[in-house]
Write an enzyme that holds these catalytic residues in place. Structure first.
Site, PDB file in Angstrom:
ATOM      1  N   HIS A 125       0.946  -1.001  -0.102  1.00 21.87           N
ATOM      2  CA  HIS A 125      -0.036   0.213   0.062  1.00 21.87           C
ATOM      3  C   HIS A 125       1.106   1.198   0.055  1.00 21.87           C
ATOM      4  CE1 HIS A 125      -2.972   2.979   1.952  1.00 21.87           C
ATOM      5  NE2 HIS A 125      -3.867   2.254   1.304  1.00 21.87           N
ATOM      6  N   ASP A 203       2.907  -4.311   8.122  1.00 22.46           N
ATOM      7  CA  ASP A 203       1.627  -3.707   8.094  1.00 22.46           C
ATOM      8  C   ASP A 203       0.748  -5.021   8.058  1.00 22.46           C
ATOM      9  OD1 ASP A 203      -0.617  -2.749   6.922  1.00 22.46           O
ATOM     10  OD2 ASP A 203       0.441  -1.763   5.408  1.00 22.46           O
ATOM     11  N   GLN A 206      -4.520  -5.518   6.848  1.00 15.50           N
ATOM     12  CA  GLN A 206      -5.367  -6.395   6.111  1.00 15.50           C
ATOM     13  C   GLN A 206      -5.307  -7.807   6.822  1.00 15.50           C
ATOM     14  OE1 GLN A 206      -7.571  -5.741   3.835  1.00 15.50           O
ATOM     15  NE2 GLN A 206      -6.978  -3.624   3.358  1.00 15.50           N
ATOM     16  N   LYS A 229     -10.625  -1.191   9.624  1.00 19.38           N
ATOM     17  CA  LYS A 229     -10.944  -2.352   8.818  1.00 19.38           C
ATOM     18  C   LYS A 229     -11.148  -3.847   9.555  1.00 19.38           C
ATOM     19  CE  LYS A 229      -7.437  -0.544   5.969  1.00 19.38           C
ATOM     20  NZ  LYS A 229      -8.011  -0.080   4.512  1.00 19.38           N
ATOM     21  N   CYS A 369      -4.549   2.403  -3.855  1.00 16.74           N
ATOM     22  CA  CYS A 369      -3.553   2.897  -3.188  1.00 16.74           C
ATOM     23  C   CYS A 369      -2.130   1.941  -3.316  1.00 16.74           C
ATOM     24  CB  CYS A 369      -3.563   3.179  -1.854  1.00 16.74           C
ATOM     25  SG  CYS A 369      -4.811   4.413  -1.546  1.00 16.74           S
TER      26      CYS A 369
HETATM   27  N1  PMP Z   1      -1.936  -0.890   4.597  1.00 16.07           N
HETATM   28  C1  PMP Z   1      -2.642  -1.662   3.956  1.00 16.07           C
HETATM   29  C2  PMP Z   1      -2.399  -2.976   3.467  1.00 16.07           C
HETATM   30  C3  PMP Z   1      -3.986  -1.083   3.600  1.00 16.07           C
HETATM   31  O1  PMP Z   1      -5.119  -2.079   3.143  1.00 16.07           O
HETATM   32  C4  PMP Z   1      -4.288  -0.040   4.155  1.00 16.07           C
HETATM   33  C5  PMP Z   1      -5.788   0.480   4.009  1.00 16.07           C
HETATM   34  N2  PMP Z   1      -6.387   0.457   2.796  1.00 16.07           N
HETATM   35  C6  PMP Z   1      -3.311   0.844   4.697  1.00 16.07           C
HETATM   36  C7  PMP Z   1      -1.958   0.173   4.856  1.00 16.07           C
HETATM   37  C8  PMP Z   1      -3.572   2.133   5.349  1.00 16.07           C
HETATM   38  O2  PMP Z   1      -4.413   2.101   6.513  1.00 16.07           O
HETATM   39  P1  PMP Z   1      -5.123   3.331   6.941  1.00 16.07           P
HETATM   40  O3  PMP Z   1      -5.816   4.044   5.717  1.00 16.07           O
HETATM   41  O4  PMP Z   1      -6.116   3.036   8.017  1.00 16.07           O
HETATM   42  O5  PMP Z   1      -4.181   4.525   7.466  1.00 16.07           O
END
Ligand code: PMP
Length: 412
Positions: A125, A203, A206, A229, A369
């Site tokens: 991401h 990270d 997910q 999430k 993203c």
């Molecule tokens: N890492 C991953 C793998 C994600 O899926 C996301 C959210 N789409 C994020 C980071 C970022 O998370 P947040 O927008 O809650 O800060």
């Protein structure tokens, strides 16, 4: 079968009762983006504001004590939920993005030097790429990538080659891809990094919502995830850092609560984790996250994983039967979560999303993203359906039927 466990879950989610567009029942398949909230979470936030609201850690009156207790109780729930032994290592942040930026700033800036290497992966991401670009550029260090094969799995030979330089300071990777659903072989990566004396950041945005995660057992140094999430509110997330590493970090934000003593020209820091929680935190949403953890714990993370495997298997089978539809990533269910990215012939993913929106279906179309991954896949965008505890096989049937409408519109 766990199906009976999940039968009544939808009743807890008021939003799932509403209709959208032309009176169509809502089919919510954008859970990788954010999840819906059960009454238990919504009510916990209302109860906090109606009955306990006060600032924390600062006063001795009854409300302040109750608010502090509720806030700190969530820290303990998190420790149990993802197996963290020391609650001083748990820092509340806004989400995964802030967590990774905190690490890049508060650990990265003092430790990364000219010529050093930070390693990330091709399926990250943006929040696990951009903070590392910022700090490596500032320090004249390098950012390198573990590549991905055509099944959507990381090529660990790449990691071996980069580690052999002896210049790597940190390897950072997501435990589950938010586009392909790939579950990363974290154990193997961490084993290699430990042998090389290199720190690791996971990270978990997910992964934590969808499977049992044991941070202690993983043995990484940093771990980040987001509350929204996993049924929790937006604006609250968690950063865990191993204490020996946390002690080498500089403050991220300066201000109230993170200090012990402030004088005109110098300040001493509060104990961990408060050194990293400056200012009035997001107390209500910390309480809401606690309620979300209670809710997930009651269902059981292994049951949730099983439910999603069931749905994902069914979805891959049904979607694979749609002529012209291409699914990205592995079809080996043991190596992936309930995130399915696809493209449909040469129809633009935004057109797919728009047409099936008319049927009440919420899926995401775009680069998710993850533009580095889009470049690797050689596409501008994909459509993505992602599942959670309240989704059913019927949701998937409705998705497949709507794709047949797309096929008709575009004469496929
Ligand atoms: N890492 C991953 C793998 C994600 O899926 C996301 C959210 N789409 C994020 C980071 C970022 O998370 P947040 O927008 O809650 O800060």
């Amino acid at each position: 079968s766990t199906e009976s466990l999940f039968e009544n879950i939808r009743n807890d989610f008021p939003i799932l009762k509403r209709t959208v567009r032309d009176n169509k029942p809502l089919v919510y398949l954008d859970n990788a983006s954010t999840t819906q909230k059960p009454n238990q979470v919504i009510d916990s936030i209302t109860d906090y504001y109606q009955n306990h609201n006060a600032n924390i850690h600062r006063a001795v009156y009854a409300l302040a004590e109750e608010a502090t207790e509720a806030y700190e109780a969530t820290r303990d729930k998190i420790a149990n939920f993802v197996n963290i032994k020391n609650r001083q290592e748990i820092i509340f942040v806004r989400g995964t993005t802030e967590a990774i930026n905190l690490v890049a700033y508060a650990w990265g800036r003092p430790h990364i030097k000219e010529g050093d290497i930070v390693v990330t992966t091709e399926y990250e991401h943006h929040s696990n790429i951009v903070p590392w670009q910022l700090v490596t550029q500032e320090k004249k260090a390098k950012l390198e990538y573990i590549g991905m094969d055509d099944d959507g799995e990381l090529i660990l030979d790449d990691l071996d080659k980069i580690l052999a330089t002896g210049k790597v300071k940190l390897v950072t990777f997501s435990l589950m891809s938010n586009v392909l659903g790939t579950i990363t072989n974290a154990e193997k990566i961490i084993e290699k990094c430990k042998a090389a004396g290199v720190l690791t950041l996971i990270d978990g945005a997910q992964a934590v919502p969808h499977m049992k995660v044991d941070i202690e057992k993983l043995g990484c140094d940093f771990f980040a995830f987001s509350g929204h999430k996993m049924l929790g509110p937006t604006g609250i997330g968690v950063l865990w850092v191993k204490k020996s590493v946390l002690e080498t970090m500089v403050p991220f934000h300066g201000g109230g609560d993170m200090i012990r003593e402030v004088h005109k020209y110098e300040t001493t820091w509060n104990d961990l984790p408060y050194k990293f929680e400056a200012g009035t935190p997001n107390i209500a949403d910390v309480v809401g996250l606690g309620a979300a953890i209670d809710y997930l714990t009651k269902i059981g993370m292994d049951n949730i994983r099983e439910h999603e495997i069931e749905l994902t298997k069914y979805a891959i089978e049904k979607l694979s039967a749609v002529k012209g539809l291409h699914i990205y990533g592995t079809k080996d269910i043991s190596k992936r979560g309930g995130v399915i990215s696809f493209n449909f012939a040469d129809v633009h993913p935004h057109d797919v999303a728009q047409i099936i929106d008319e049927e009440g279906i919420a899926v995401r179309s775009g680069h998710h993203c993850a533009q580095v991954l889009m470049e690797r896949l050689n596409v501008a965008a994909t459509s993505r359906a992602s599942f959670y505890i309240y989704n059913t096989k019927q949701d998937i049937d409705i998705l497949v039927n709507s794709l047949n409408i797309v096929a008709k519109v575009f004469k496929l």
